[in-house]
Design a protein around this motif. Structure first.
Motif, mmCIF file in Angstrom:
data_model
loop_
_atom_site.group_PDB
_atom_site.id
_atom_site.type_symbol
_atom_site.label_atom_id
_atom_site.label_comp_id
_atom_site.label_asym_id
_atom_site.label_seq_id
_atom_site.Cartn_x
_atom_site.Cartn_y
_atom_site.Cartn_z
ATOM 1 N N UNK A 79 0.845 -1.203 0.000
ATOM 2 C CA UNK A 79 0.000 0.000 0.000
ATOM 3 C C UNK A 79 0.874 1.244 0.000
ATOM 4 N N UNK A 89 3.924 1.398 -0.938
ATOM 5 C CA UNK A 89 4.675 1.441 -2.191
ATOM 6 C C UNK A 89 3.847 2.101 -3.291
ATOM 7 N N UNK A 90 2.557 1.775 -3.325
ATOM 8 C CA UNK A 90 1.652 2.389 -4.306
ATOM 9 C C UNK A 90 1.599 3.898 -4.086
ATOM 10 N N UNK A 91 1.551 4.322 -2.822
ATOM 11 C CA UNK A 91 1.476 5.754 -2.514
ATOM 12 C C UNK A 91 2.714 6.475 -3.041
ATOM 13 N N UNK A 99 4.669 5.454 -5.468
ATOM 14 C CA UNK A 99 4.626 5.404 -6.939
ATOM 15 C C UNK A 99 3.672 6.466 -7.481
#
Lengths: 100, 190
Positions: free
Chosen positions: A7, A9-11, A13
């Protein structure tokens, strides 16, 4: 125990892939400056507006001053208050000379 | 002092100094620290760039206008993300008109569900997790982001969604279940 968090990591990215458009910063910080200046102007001029209102309603600048004046520090009488009448500071007598 | 504590202290210092001096540079630093993450969340939830842009502007104006009311007991980041999610969820609800944004709003789910372990979601490949999050109802996505991306506590999430703590716990459970179901459908070979 795994320390991976997809989660977060998505933020990270998304923050890289979608940088905020510069116009957002311009708008927000521009509005901040305008509101700050307006606040400062109001602090300067609103007391003057009240003074004008009191004068229009028949009050005097002395009444305005006396309402905002602090007590004399040394306990001596205020030299501006000649023969003050308790609770009746600033009267029509102030206009005595003007009416002669 | 850990990185999070240093970050928290610096946010509070900037806020206190800004409120005392009204020096725009302090608010500018706060803005630059959070603008990427706030805008990223807006894009993730609202999908359309023009909506995300308007949302980010309104969110930061709200932060600026209410900075004096920020209660220092909470982390500033928690407060910023609360405002962000509140705003985006309102926009989504107005767009949908029906107000159904959670899986349990839209379908009857079994009362007894196998609990999905946090690790199952946290260790998903990020590109697959992104696909899964885009397939589940937007409310479920938001609640999972609040819990696992922003580390919001149950009580903060409850406050944002105007629900009780126990209702939020159930919604998180259901959102995890829904995410796992979608993952299993999309990536059955795993």
């Amino acid at each position: 125990m795994s320390t991976t968090n997809s989660f977060k990591q998505i933020m990270e990215e998304d923050a890289l892939a979608f940088p905020p458009p510069p116009e957002i910063e311009e708008h927000v910080l521009g509005s901040l400056q305008i509101l700050t200046i307006m606040g400062q102007a109001m602090e300067l001029y609103i007391p003057k507006v009240f003074e004008m209102f009191i004068l229009t309603m028949g009050g005097t600048l002395k009444e305005i001053d006396q309402h905002t004046k602090t007590e004399p520090r040394d306990g001596m009488p205020d030299p501006d208050m000649e023969n003050p009448t308790p609770g009746m500071a600033g009267t029509l007598d102030d206009f005595g000379d003007l009416m002669d | 002092m850990g990185t999070e504590e240093i970050s928290k202290e610096q946010d509070i210092d900037l806020i206190r100094r800004y409120l005392a001096t009204k020096d725009a540079r302090d608010f500018t630093l706060l803005y630059r620290r959070y603008s990427g993450k706030v805008y990223g969340k807006c894009i993730s939830l609202l999908k359309e760039e023009h909506l995300a842009r308007d949302a980010a502007q309104d969110i930061f104006m709200k932060i600026f206008l209410n900075l004096g009311q920020f209660a220092e007991q909470a982390k500033f980041s928690t407060w910023v993300y609360s405002i962000t999610y509140n705003y985006c969820i309102d926009v989504i609800r107005k767009k949908k008109k029906t107000g159904d944004i959670f899986s349990d709003d839209m379908e009857r789910l079994p009362d007894m569900m196998e609990d999905v372990h946090d690790e199952a979601l946290l260790t998903m490949q990020s590109d697959r997790l992104r696909v899964v999050l885009d397939k589940i109802p937007i409310g479920d996505k938001a609640i999972l982001l609040m819990k696992y991306q922003d580390d919001l506590q149950i009580k903060d999430i409850a406050s944002i969604l105007d629900k009780t703590d126990s209702a939020i716990k159930m919604k998180i459970k259901r959102a995890k279940h829904k995410a796992q179901m979608v993952y299993d459908e999309l990536f059955p070979s795993d």
